[in-house]
Structures are given as structure tokens and as C-alpha cells.
Design a protein around this motif. Structure first.
Motif, PDB file in Angstrom:
ATOM      1  N   LEU A 267       0.836  -1.193   0.000  1.00  0.00           N
ATOM      2  CA  LEU A 267       0.000   0.000   0.000  1.00  0.00           C
ATOM      3  C   LEU A 267       0.880   1.255   0.000  1.00  0.00           C
ATOM      4  O   LEU A 267       1.842   1.351   0.762  1.00  0.00           O
ATOM      5  N   ALA A 268       0.531   2.191  -0.857  1.00  0.00           N
ATOM      6  CA  ALA A 268       1.307   3.424  -0.973  1.00  0.00           C
ATOM      7  C   ALA A 268       1.116   4.291   0.263  1.00  0.00           C
ATOM      8  O   ALA A 268       0.087   4.229   0.947  1.00  0.00           O
ATOM      9  N   LYS A 269       2.113   5.103   0.536  1.00  0.00           N
ATOM     10  CA  LYS A 269       2.033   6.021   1.659  1.00  0.00           C
ATOM     11  C   LYS A 269       0.868   6.988   1.453  1.00  0.00           C
ATOM     12  O   LYS A 269       0.639   7.489   0.357  1.00  0.00           O
ATOM     13  N   ASN A 270       0.120   7.218   2.514  1.00  0.00           N
ATOM     14  CA  ASN A 270      -1.057   8.099   2.485  1.00  0.00           C
ATOM     15  C   ASN A 270      -2.159   7.589   1.566  1.00  0.00           C
ATOM     16  O   ASN A 270      -3.018   8.360   1.132  1.00  0.00           O
ATOM     17  N   SER A 271      -2.132   6.292   1.244  1.00  0.00           N
ATOM     18  CA  SER A 271      -3.197   5.749   0.391  1.00  0.00           C
ATOM     19  C   SER A 271      -4.538   5.733   1.110  1.00  0.00           C
ATOM     20  O   SER A 271      -5.583   5.564   0.478  1.00  0.00           O
ATOM     21  N   ASP A 272      -4.511   5.892   2.436  1.00  0.00           N
ATOM     22  CA  ASP A 272      -5.764   5.945   3.185  1.00  0.00           C
ATOM     23  C   ASP A 272      -6.387   7.337   3.175  1.00  0.00           C
ATOM     24  O   ASP A 272      -7.487   7.528   3.683  1.00  0.00           O
ATOM     25  N   ARG A 273      -5.709   8.289   2.566  1.00  0.00           N
ATOM     26  CA  ARG A 273      -6.219   9.652   2.507  1.00  0.00           C
ATOM     27  C   ARG A 273      -6.731   9.956   1.106  1.00  0.00           C
ATOM     28  O   ARG A 273      -6.001   9.819   0.123  1.00  0.00           O
TER      29      ARG A 273
END
Length: 515
Positions: free
Chosen positions: A60-66
Motif C-alpha cells: 500500500l502506498a504512503k497516504n493511500s488511506d487519505r
């Protein structure tokens, strides 16, 4: 000053609830409060898995939860295909410059706001609320070729639109159709070559930027026009490399269809588009192609759906107008699609991380088992040597014999350690080979493999190379163990939490468990 996007989003949701409460009820669309609850829960659940992803160097990419502050529609396609005109039509006012020649080389974010404001790329990327800070990874050239336009009094009060530079290369150019054909036929190096050509052509990774936007968009429109019906190579390359796997939110549009004066011209352009698309879409059945046109301005400079009498007859024009209304309806569904897309993204992220964790742990355990076998072997040799030396001393054997046993033990264990270390490196290389990683996948997912589950196969294809790189960079000896409880928690998200969110977002139907 920075516009408060979060407050704007909430205000728009309240306005939408007030103005369209009856239509929302008719369409079984969740109320704004439920939508906001779903988004909040998805964000919380996504954030909860990011520590494990970081711990395991997950996929999962960094900040993919944003996500972005508002849902948005992303438009991409040939130059002069009508993207800017369609945006102006949706917004209800002229914001983008339209023309036959390429008119814009920027990615333009068009957002609703209290007043008209234009901001450049650094301001857009630096805004902590709007949600486009991830574009920074593509470098300063892209940042300076991006902009934000905030407009008041536009129709899309609860979603944004993103316009992209028109694609203009010829079919035989490098990185264009020839590259798309090569990739479609399985030739190696197509992607890397395309990336380098993109960097050379525009100064940044155009394919990567398009994919970044498309992954986060709620509706993606791919525009073609009668003059270039699928023959612009860069467009086909984008469809292959940047829009793959996004069929659920991708609409292919053949715009300006009212320009045809003969049915033969329409048939030739439509057939050419289908033929070119078939080269990059690996399926027998092509997706629906929306043939449409936009209202034209008559001599009195007023917008009208009446086209020239030299073009198609009124029945054909009515069909084009109906298709345009269908596309517009899909665009207006962007806020509802945001709910579905956020849940889908969470579901996809959990599946990726779960498979990454399970396969990585299997590989780590196999390596650890071999490592412990070597240690036991070396420890046994030490115990045996020391035991013989102790017996020699107990039975008063000459010290030369005892010393020889000790020396032989030290040399033997040292040599064994060197040999085991070199063999362990070979074992690590073998375990990290594509064949062994695939074997680990088959061993950890026997039921899915036996059932030929295409979904799990596609997930594996997506994480295999990143997983291999992650294991190689960290080293199997230092790769952290995955706790059983962590895997169970990921599985619980898939089995319990995400289905609950789906039920909240889904319309009521026979057989549903919604109350």
C-alpha cells in the motif's frame, strides 16, 4: 487564505439533503449523514492497517488511506476531443478554454467555492485539505503544470472535475500505438520504455500521473473524437497502462458525433475506434462506447441542441443527446460513487496486504526453518566435540588428543558455519525466485488455486513483484514475523466490517439485510 474544503463538503451535503431529499429517497441513495459515517469508518479502518503495512514494507502506498476532500471526475483523451467543452457544459459556465488546437498543457482541478480563485500547482499540492499533495512525488515539472480553479455558481456543488492535457502524438511514435501493441502482445520492456519516453516528451511521468488521478477518481471519462477515433497512440497507451483494471468507473466517449454528414463516415470512425481499442483491451467484448455531442451555439449565440441540417437527421441527433444525458447522469453520480469506490478501495487494500502478509510469512518461515537446521547442526558438532574432549580429560587421555579434538571441533564448526552461510544465501535467492514465490502462494491459498479463482490470481499478480522487492531489500533473516492475530484481524475486516459498510451503502432490495 486556504479554503476549508472539509466544511465546504459538509455544507454541500446538507444542501443536497435539503434540495434533493425526495429524489435521494426515490433512488435509495444513503443520506448525507450515512455517507459521512461510511467515509469516516472507511478512513479509520484503512488507517488501522497502515502500521502493519509499514512494518512489513507492504504494497500500500504512503497516504493511500487519505482521499481528496470532495469526489471528483477525471477527464482524459485526445486533444480537441471536447473535454474542456464538456466540463463547461457540466459546470454551466465557461471556465476552460476550448479549441481545435491543443489549448492547455496543465492538469486543472476545478472545484466549487464561495468565489472565483485561481491557484498555481505549488499552492494546489501544498494545500493540506484538498487532497492532492501526493502529486509531489512526480517532481517539480508536474507541479508547475498543475493548477486549481475555484468557481462559484457552478452546477457541481458537491464534486470536483479534473481536466488533463490532450494527447497529441502520432500512432507510430515511440511510447504510442507501437508500444501499446508490443505490450498487448506480451513483449517485455514496454512499460519501462514508455515511462522513459513519457519523461522525455513531457518532463514527467505522464502515464504515472494519469494513473494516480484515475485510481482516486470516482468517474473516469476517456474522450475520442471523429478526427482521431482511437488512432492517437498515446491515448491507447494510457488506456493500456494507466487505466487498466478501472473498467467499473471508466466511460469511453466518442464525442462530436454530430459532425458526421454521412452514415458511412460514422460507421468508418466507429469501426476504426473499435478496431484500435481491441488492440489494447484483451477481451472479446468491448465496453460500451458513448457516442454523443454537445449543444452548439446558433447565430444568436445561444446554446441549443439543434445542430446543422447538413449533419445527422433529428432522430439520430435525439439519440446522441440521450447518450449525452446518460454520460451526464453518470458524472452527477460521482458523490454516490465515492462511497462505493472508498469501500472498494478499502476491500482491495485489505486483500493486498493480507496476501502480502500470508505469503511473506510462509517464505520467512521456510527460510527460518533452514536457518535453525543449520544452527542445530553446528550446535550438535560443538556438543559432540566438547563431549569427546571432556571424555578424554576424564579418562586421562594424552592432552595432545584432547587438544586435537578441540582444534578439530573449532575448525569443523567454523567451516560448517561458512558453508551453511553460503548455502543459506543460495536458499534465500531460491526462495525469492518467481517460481518459489508462486509456490508459496499456491501453498498458502490451496482452495483458491484449486478453484482457479481469478480474483486471487489477479491480486497475486499485483503484489508478486513488490513483495519480492520488499523481501529482497529487507533480507529474509531480518524480515519481521507476522503474528497470527494480525492476519486474523485482516480477515475479520474482510468478513465482517467491510460487508457491513456495503450494506449501509447499498440500496434496499429483496434479500438484503438492511433494516
Amino acid at each position: 487564505s486556504t479554503w476549508n474544503w472539509s466544511n465546504k463538503s459538509n455544507t454541500n451535503n446538507d444542501n443536497q439533503n435539503t434540495n434533493t431529499s425526495s429524489s435521494s429517497s426515490d433512488d435509495n441513495i444513503p443520506s448525507p449523514s450515512i455517507q459521512q459515517s461510511i467515509l469516516t469508518q472507511c478512513s479509520s479502518l484503512h488507517s488501522s492497517i497502515m502500521p502493519l503495512n509499514s512494518h512489513l514494507n507492504g504494497p500500500l502506498a504512503k497516504n493511500s488511506d487519505r482521499g481528496t476532500s470532495l469526489p471528483f471526475v477525471f477527464l482524459v483523451g485526445n486533444h480537441s476531443s471536447g473535454k474542456s467543452s464538456f466540463i463547461n457544459y457540466v459546470l454551466g459556465r465557461s471556465v476552460q478554454t476550448a479549441g481545435v488546437a491543443p489549448t492547455d498543457d496543465c492538469f486543472t482541478v476545478l472545484a466549487p467555492g464561495p468565489k472565483d480563485v485561481d491557484q498555481d500547482g505549488p499552492a494546489l499540492v501544498g494545500d493540506p485539505d484538498i487532497g492532492f499533495e501526493g502529486l509531489r512525488q512526480f517532481g517539480p515539472t508536474l507541479i508547475h503544470h498543475a493548477q486549481l480553479k475555484v468557481r462559484e455558481g457552478i452546477r457541481n456543488e458537491n464534486f470536483m472535475m479534473v481536466d488533463s492535457p490532450g494527447m497529441i502524438d502520432s500512432p507510430v511514435s515511440s511510447g504510442g500505438m507501437s508500444l501499446a501493441y508490443g505490450a498487448a502482445s506480451g513483449s517485455g520492456g514496454g512499460s519501462s520504455g514508455s515511462g522513459s519516453n513519457n519523461l522525455m516528451d513531457r518532463g514527467y511521468d505522464f502515464q504515472g500521473v494519469v494513473r494516480w488521478f484515475a485510481e482516486r477518481a470516482d468517474v473516469v471519462l476517456l474522450f475520442f473524437d471523429p478526427d482521431k477515433p482511437g488512432t492517437t497512440g498515446e491515448t491507447l497507451s494510457i488506456l493500456l497502462h494507466s487505466l487498466g483494471g478501472m473498467d467499473h468507473k471508466l466511460l469511453i466517449v466518442l464525442n462530436k458525433a454530430d459532425q458526421f454528414k454521412k452514415i458511412h463516415d460514422f460507421a468508418r470512425a466507429y469501426g476504426s475506434l473499435c478496431w484500435n481499442l481491441s488492440k489494447v483491451i484483451p477481451r472479446k467484448d468491448l465496453p460500451r462506447i458513448y457516442t454523443m455531442c454537445l449543444p452548439v451555439k446558433n447565430e444568436e449565440n445561444s446554446t441549443s441542441d439543434i445542430s446543422t441540417t447538413e449533419a445527422l437527421d433529428q432522430r439520430a441527433l435525439a439519440d446522441l443527446h440521450q447518450t449525452r444525458d446518460d454520460v451526464l447522469a453518470e458524472v452527477m453520480k460521482a458523490p454516490k460513487r465515492r462511497i462505493d469506490n472508498v469501500i472498494t478501495n478499502l476491500h482491495d487494500s485489505v486483500h493486498l496486504l493480507l496476501m502480502h502478509s500470508v505469503v511473506a510469512e510462509d517464505v520467512r518461515k521456510r527460510y527460518s526453518k533452514r536457518q535453525w537446521e543449520n544452527r542445530v547442526q553446528e550446535l550438535s558438532s560443538v556438543v559432540l566435540g566438547m563431549g569427546l574432549a571432556g571424555l578424554g580429560m576424564h579418562f586421562s587421555v594424552p592432552p595432545q588428543f584432547t587438544g586435537g579434538v578441540v582444534a578439530a571441533t573449532v575448525l569443523g564448526v567454523g567451516g560448517m558455519n561458512w558453508f551453511n552461510s553460503s548455502k543459506l544465501k543460495d536458499v534465500e535467492e531460491q526462495l525469492l525466485s518467481v517460481e518459489e514465490l508462486s509456490a508459496s502462494f499456491q501453498r498458502t491459498h490451496p482452495q483458491e488455486v484449486n478453484e482457479a479463482d481469478e480474483f486471487y490470481a489477479s491480486v497475486w499478480q499485483r503484489i508478486r513483484d513488490p513483495l519480492r522487492l520488499s523481501l529482497w531489500r529487507t533480507g529474509l533473516a531480518d524480515f519481521p514475523a507476522v503474528k497470527k492475530g494480525e492476519i486474523q484481524e485482516l480477515q475479520r475486516l474482510l468478513d465482517d466490517d467491510i460487508p457491513k459498510l456495503r450494506r449501509l451503502a447499498s440500496p434496499s432490495h429483496h434479500g438484503s439485510k438492511n433494516e
